[in-house]
Each structure stands twice: as structure tokens, then as C-alpha cells.
Design an enzyme around this catalytic site. Structure first.
Site, PDB file in Angstrom:
ATOM      1  N   GLU A   1      10.927   5.408  -5.027  1.00 27.09           N
ATOM      2  CA  GLU A   1       9.708   6.163  -4.733  1.00 27.09           C
ATOM      3  C   GLU A   1       9.993   7.620  -5.043  1.00 27.09           C
ATOM      4  O   GLU A   1      10.937   8.209  -4.507  1.00 27.09           O
ATOM      5  CB  GLU A   1       9.274   5.986  -3.263  1.00 27.09           C
TER       6      GLU A   1
ATOM      7  N   GLN B   1      10.543  -5.424   2.893  1.00 32.47           N
ATOM      8  CA  GLN B   1       9.473  -4.621   3.512  1.00 32.47           C
ATOM      9  C   GLN B   1       8.261  -5.496   3.864  1.00 32.47           C
ATOM     10  O   GLN B   1       7.691  -5.379   4.947  1.00 32.47           O
ATOM     11  CB  GLN B   1       9.080  -3.497   2.555  1.00 32.47           C
TER      12      GLN B   1
ATOM     13  N   ARG C   1      -3.447  -5.361   0.407  1.00 34.60           N
ATOM     14  CA  ARG C   1      -4.583  -5.939   1.144  1.00 34.60           C
ATOM     15  C   ARG C   1      -5.762  -6.129   0.199  1.00 34.60           C
ATOM     16  O   ARG C   1      -6.816  -5.516   0.368  1.00 34.60           O
ATOM     17  CB  ARG C   1      -4.993  -5.016   2.307  1.00 34.60           C
TER      18      ARG C   1
ATOM     19  N   TYR D   1       7.376  -5.335   7.889  1.00 32.31           N
ATOM     20  CA  TYR D   1       6.666  -4.088   8.196  1.00 32.31           C
ATOM     21  C   TYR D   1       5.539  -4.217   9.211  1.00 32.31           C
ATOM     22  O   TYR D   1       5.101  -3.203   9.760  1.00 32.31           O
ATOM     23  CB  TYR D   1       6.176  -3.404   6.918  1.00 32.31           C
TER      24      TYR D   1
ATOM     25  N   THR E   1      18.708   6.788   1.065  1.00 27.99           N
ATOM     26  CA  THR E   1      17.723   7.746   0.571  1.00 27.99           C
ATOM     27  C   THR E   1      18.514   8.814  -0.172  1.00 27.99           C
ATOM     28  O   THR E   1      19.506   9.316   0.349  1.00 27.99           O
ATOM     29  CB  THR E   1      16.948   8.397   1.734  1.00 27.99           C
TER      30      THR E   1
ATOM     31  N   GLU F   1       9.487  11.356  -4.672  1.00 26.02           N
ATOM     32  CA  GLU F   1       8.948  12.206  -3.605  1.00 26.02           C
ATOM     33  C   GLU F   1       9.553  13.606  -3.699  1.00 26.02           C
ATOM     34  O   GLU F   1      10.573  13.822  -4.353  1.00 26.02           O
ATOM     35  CB  GLU F   1       9.279  11.607  -2.226  1.00 26.02           C
TER      36      GLU F   1
ATOM     37  N   HIS G   1      -1.604   7.112  -4.075  1.00 26.48           N
ATOM     38  CA  HIS G   1      -0.580   6.111  -3.754  1.00 26.48           C
ATOM     39  C   HIS G   1      -1.061   5.190  -2.631  1.00 26.48           C
ATOM     40  O   HIS G   1      -0.931   3.966  -2.724  1.00 26.48           O
ATOM     41  CB  HIS G   1       0.725   6.806  -3.348  1.00 26.48           C
TER      42      HIS G   1
ATOM     43  N   LYS H   1      14.043   0.307   4.029  1.00 27.15           N
ATOM     44  CA  LYS H   1      14.108   1.696   3.572  1.00 27.15           C
ATOM     45  C   LYS H   1      15.388   2.388   4.038  1.00 27.15           C
ATOM     46  O   LYS H   1      15.814   3.371   3.440  1.00 27.15           O
ATOM     47  CB  LYS H   1      12.933   2.491   4.157  1.00 27.15           C
TER      48      LYS H   1
ATOM     49  N   TYR I   1       3.135   9.894   3.814  1.00 26.95           N
ATOM     50  CA  TYR I   1       2.386   8.953   2.968  1.00 26.95           C
ATOM     51  C   TYR I   1       1.171   9.735   2.497  1.00 26.95           C
ATOM     52  O   TYR I   1       0.045   9.330   2.703  1.00 26.95           O
ATOM     53  CB  TYR I   1       2.016   7.771   3.880  1.00 26.95           C
TER      54      TYR I   1
ATOM     55  N   GLU J   1       3.604  -0.064  -7.868  1.00 29.08           N
ATOM     56  CA  GLU J   1       2.320   0.316  -8.459  1.00 29.08           C
ATOM     57  C   GLU J   1       2.349   0.117  -9.977  1.00 29.08           C
ATOM     58  O   GLU J   1       1.426  -0.445 -10.559  1.00 29.08           O
ATOM     59  CB  GLU J   1       2.021   1.788  -8.165  1.00 29.08           C
TER      60      GLU J   1
ATOM     61  N   ASP K   1       9.319  10.385   6.738  1.00 32.13           N
ATOM     62  CA  ASP K   1       8.722  10.091   5.435  1.00 32.13           C
ATOM     63  C   ASP K   1       7.216   9.967   5.622  1.00 32.13           C
ATOM     64  O   ASP K   1       6.750   9.136   6.403  1.00 32.13           O
ATOM     65  CB  ASP K   1       9.300   8.791   4.871  1.00 32.13           C
TER      66      ASP K   1
ATOM     67  N   ARG L   1      11.135  -4.153  -1.562  1.00 34.49           N
ATOM     68  CA  ARG L   1       9.751  -4.565  -1.289  1.00 34.49           C
ATOM     69  C   ARG L   1       9.642  -5.934  -0.640  1.00 34.49           C
ATOM     70  O   ARG L   1       8.701  -6.164   0.141  1.00 34.49           O
ATOM     71  CB  ARG L   1       8.932  -4.540  -2.585  1.00 34.49           C
TER      72      ARG L   1
ATOM     73  N   ASP M   1      13.131   7.661  -2.325  1.00 36.28           N
ATOM     74  CA  ASP M   1      13.083   6.746  -1.185  1.00 36.28           C
ATOM     75  C   ASP M   1      13.227   5.328  -1.726  1.00 36.28           C
ATOM     76  O   ASP M   1      12.255   4.714  -2.157  1.00 36.28           O
ATOM     77  CB  ASP M   1      11.744   6.942  -0.455  1.00 36.28           C
TER      78      ASP M   1
END
Ligand code: CA
Length: 425
Positions: free
Chosen positions: A208, A247, A153, A251, A264, A210, A144, A260, A139, A375, A137, A244, A240
Site C-alpha cells: 500500500e 485480512q 462489498r 478483519y 511496515t 502511503e 481508495h 498488517k 484510510y 485495486e 494507519d 489480503r 503498508d
């Protein structure tokens, strides 16, 4: 013939199959595996209008024998594994043979065999059409990665220093890729203020949006992006699923793991790379210029608009339509498929038949057009309102997520990827 396609994408082609679902004109012919009502064994098929054309029935009747002595093995089995492992020239020959069978000017129309081979898609279900090799997968959406950096962050530079130099990715769990119509809410460790985590069902289940490319014939690296893309068999929708809260706890420092790997979902139809040729676009400008081994493909982007729709269990039970919650263009992805694959193979790794390489969430900077709920709702702080009056921060049980995508060009017949539709249970 279109300047960037072959005879199978010619806009003038017509089929004897009755007109139906506009996703599947004769120029598309995406591959899947179907199980017909009352049967248990999967057959290979291509989607055409409202139908699936059962390639197993045709192969066993000898329709494709001109392809060679192994024609029945290529298309008569229960998966694409034999075909995917072959070279691109064979993929093209098979596609041409299927296109020829379906053309309006062939003698096959209304034949008894054709009647047996055509099945309404609502009278069959799709299963995973190949054996998944590796699953990666990426990114690759700048928007995104920027959106997520701001959420995860706050106050820091949203993109980490490596992002513009290489396609960030991780190896996911190949064995939980499926075409299932449901996804089970997973349990896992979730952080608590006390410092002692709990083990509980995720409260932040997300999707997600994709696109995934499936590679064929193995190529050993290192290879250029141009060469890498010769190994691409086709492209499909991919969801995906992401927990959260799990995660966020797990992570650091090695990336997503159990948040994850529980599921899928792959879209039901794989659009062959030759069907996508008319929709190639100039690749997005990259700054800084990538290192030579990731040199940009001049026409490495595809003009594919993808969407997400959502409906609650209550809306489903009342037969109400889903709400469209986002629409994004995959042509804006920063890293191309060829660059992703060249990156994977740059350390000498082989791209194998049946590997799945997902793009990463496709988003635009406006949260209204983002491919994930984290998001869209800014990690649950800005709820999304559905047409039944309820709101969502993350997915609730009974919610049904539908992904769709379409490729368009003024000189070509538009094609679609069908619907990836799954319900949270
Ligand atoms: Ca992802």
C-alpha cells in the site's frame, strides 16, 4: 524568498556540493540515519545530491555549537529522538544551520571536515532514524475507500456512513516499522471453503503506497487541525504491507490485525515540514462540512506525486529497470494531516514525539493509478503484466517494490523523498 517558505526553501539557494540526485537539492535537506560502510553505529544525516551529509561528524567538530549548549546532543547521537522532542523553533534553527553550512557562499567548501562529513549514499545504508511511538494507519483517500468498498462489498454502497464524517483509522504495530530492504512473506490463517481455515504462507501479499507524518513535541488534545499541524516534524514514504487473504478472514469485526502487523516499511528520508511549505495547496472540498472540531484547514493539502514501481527477481538479476505501475497525487486526499491529528487528539489523547500517522493507501478512481494491487488487479481477477512477460495478481517472492514521491510547484525547486525499495523474501 518564496511566499510560502522561509530562507531555506529560497529557489535561488545553491550548494557547494556537486550536483546529483534531483530529489535532494539544498532546499530539501531530509533527515535520516546512516551506517557508513565499515562502521556499525548510525549517524544522523541529511541527503544532499548524491551524498549524505554526516551530521554526527559535524556536530562533534562543533559546527552547530551556536545552536546552544545541547547542540551536540541534538545532532551527534544515533537518532533524531532528541531533536524531534524539541519545539518547532528549534527544528527551524537546526535546518537553517545545516542550510547555511551547505550554501555555496560559505567558507566550508572543500574543507577537510567537509570531506569527512560527505559520504556517497551508495556507500552507506539507512536505518530507522527515530524511536517509533504510536503507529496509526488512516484510510483518507476517498477513491481508495470507494474502490475497496466495491471490491469487498459488491452491490452495497461502497462508502460506509461514517467515512465522510471522520478520518477512519486503526492503531497498527509500531515495533515492526523499519527501513529494511526486504519483507518476509508471513504465515497466517486463511479461510477455506470447508469452513476450517488453514495456517499457511499468504498467497495475496500486497503493498500500500502511503505517506506518513512523524510528530514531534507532545501536544495534549483536544486541539484544532491548525494547532495539530504545528506538531508535525516531517513526512516520509510508507509501505503498508498487507496479506489480503489473512485480512479477509480476520478483519471482521475489529479491523486488520496480523495481516498488517508483520512489517511496515518507512522511507529512508524524512522531509521536514518546513521543506514542504512551498507545496501547500488548498484543501479538497468536503461534503458534508466536517463537525467544528475537525474544521478544515484552508491550505492543508500538499502537491506530492507518488509512484510505485515493480520488478521481478528475474528483471533484477538481468539489471533491468522496474516497471512503473501507478502514479497518484497525494494532494487529492480527502482528510488532511491536520484533521487526522485533530481527530486522534479529540478524545484528550496526547500526540507524542515519534508517533507515525500514515495517510492510508493513496489511490485515484482509475485502477491504473491505485496504490495497491488489490485495486490494480481487482483482487487478482485482472492480472498486471510486467515487461518481462510475466503477470502478477499479488506479489511473488523476489519481487522488488519501489515507492517514490516528488513535490513540485512552479515557484519552488522540486524536492523528492528518495526511494523506499524492498524485496519480497
Ligand atoms: Ca494502509
Amino acid at each position: 524568498m518564496h511566499e510560502h517558505g522561509d530562507a531555506t526553501t529560497d529557489a535561488a539557494l545553491a550548494t557547494w556540493v556537486p550536483a546529483g540526485d534531483p530529489d535532494f537539492p539544498i532546499q530539501n535537506l531530509p533527515y535520516g540515519a546512516i551506517v557508513r560502510d565499515g562502521e556499525t553505529a548510525p549517524h544522523l544525516a541529511v541527503a544532499i545530491g548524491d551524498y549524505a551529509l554526516d551530521l554526527g561528524v559535524l556536530a562533534r567538530a562543533g559546527i552547530f555549537d551556536a545552536l546552544g549548549s545541547d547542540a551536540r546532543a541534538l545532532l551527534g547521537g544515533s537518532s533524531l529522538d532528541v531533536l524531534i522532542a524539541r519545539e518547532r523553533a528549534m527544528w527551524r534553527s537546526v535546518r537553517s544551520a545545516i542550510s547555511a553550512y551547505l550554501r555555496a557562499d560559505t567558507s566550508t567548501r572543500n574543507g577537510e571536515l567537509a570531506a569527512r562529513a560527505l559520504v556517497l549514499r551508495r556507500d552507506a545504508r539507512n536505518v530507522l532514524p527515530f524511536t517509533v511511538g504510536a503507529y496509526v494507519d488512516f484510510y483518507s483517500s476517498l477513491e481508495h475507500a470507494t474502490n475497496l468498498g466495491r471490491i469487498l462489498r459488491p452491490g452495497d454502497e461502497p462508502l460506509l456512513p461514517n467515512w465522510r464524517w471522520l478520518p477512519i483509522g486503526y492503531h497498527g504495530r509500531a515495533s515492526t516499522i523499519s527501513c529494511d530492504s526486504s519483507v518476509r512473506r508471513p504465515h497466517g490463517q486463511i479461510a477455506r471453503a470447508s469452513g476450517v481455515p488453514e495456517f499457511a504462507a499468504t498467497r495475496k501479499l500486497d503493498y500500500e503506497l502511503e505517506l506518513a507524518c512523524i510528530t514531534g513535541n507532545g501536544i495534549a488534545g483536544p486541539i484544532t487541525a491548525e494547532r495539530a499541524r504545528e506538531s508535525v516534524f516531517g513526512v516520509a514514504l510508507l509501505c503498508d504491507w498487507s496479506a489480503r487473504d489473512m485480512q479477509a478472514w480476520e478483519y471482521r469485526p475489529l479491523g486488520p490485525f496480523l495481516s498488517k502487523s508483520f512489517a511496515t516499511t518507512l522511507g529512508p528520508w524524512i522531509v521536514s515540514i518546513d521543506a514542504l511549505e512551498p507545496f501547500r495547496r488548498a484543501s479538497r472540498a468536503q461534503d458534508p462540512p466536517p463537525l467544528p472540531h475537525l474544521a478544515v484547514e484552508p491550505r492543508g493539502a500538499f502537491d506530492i506525486v507518488a509512484s510505485i514501481s515493480l520488478r521481478s527477481g528475474a528483471m533484477s538479476s538481468r539489471g533491468e529497470e522496474s516497471d512503473r505501475v501507478a502514479e497518484v497525487n497525494a494532494g487529492g486526499l480527502y482528510w488532511t494531516i491536520g484533521q487526522q491529528l485533530a481527530h486522534v487528539a479529540s478524545n484528550g489523547t496526547t500526540l507524542r514525539a515519534g508517533d507515525v500517522y500514515a495517510s492510508g493507501t493513496i489511490s485515484e478512481l482509475d485502477p491504473q493509478n491505485s496504490g495497491s494491487l488489490i485495486e490494480r488487479t481487482c483482487d487478482g481477477t485482472v492480472p498486471l503484466r510486467l515487461s518481462d512477460g510475466t503477470t502478477r495478481t499479488y506479489l511473488e517472492d523476489g519481487d522488488e517494490v519501489t515507492l517514490a514521491a516528488h513535490a513540485r510547484d512552479p515557484h519552488a525547486v522540486a524536492i523528492g523523498f528518495g526511494s523506499l525499495c524492498a524485496r519480497v523474501i
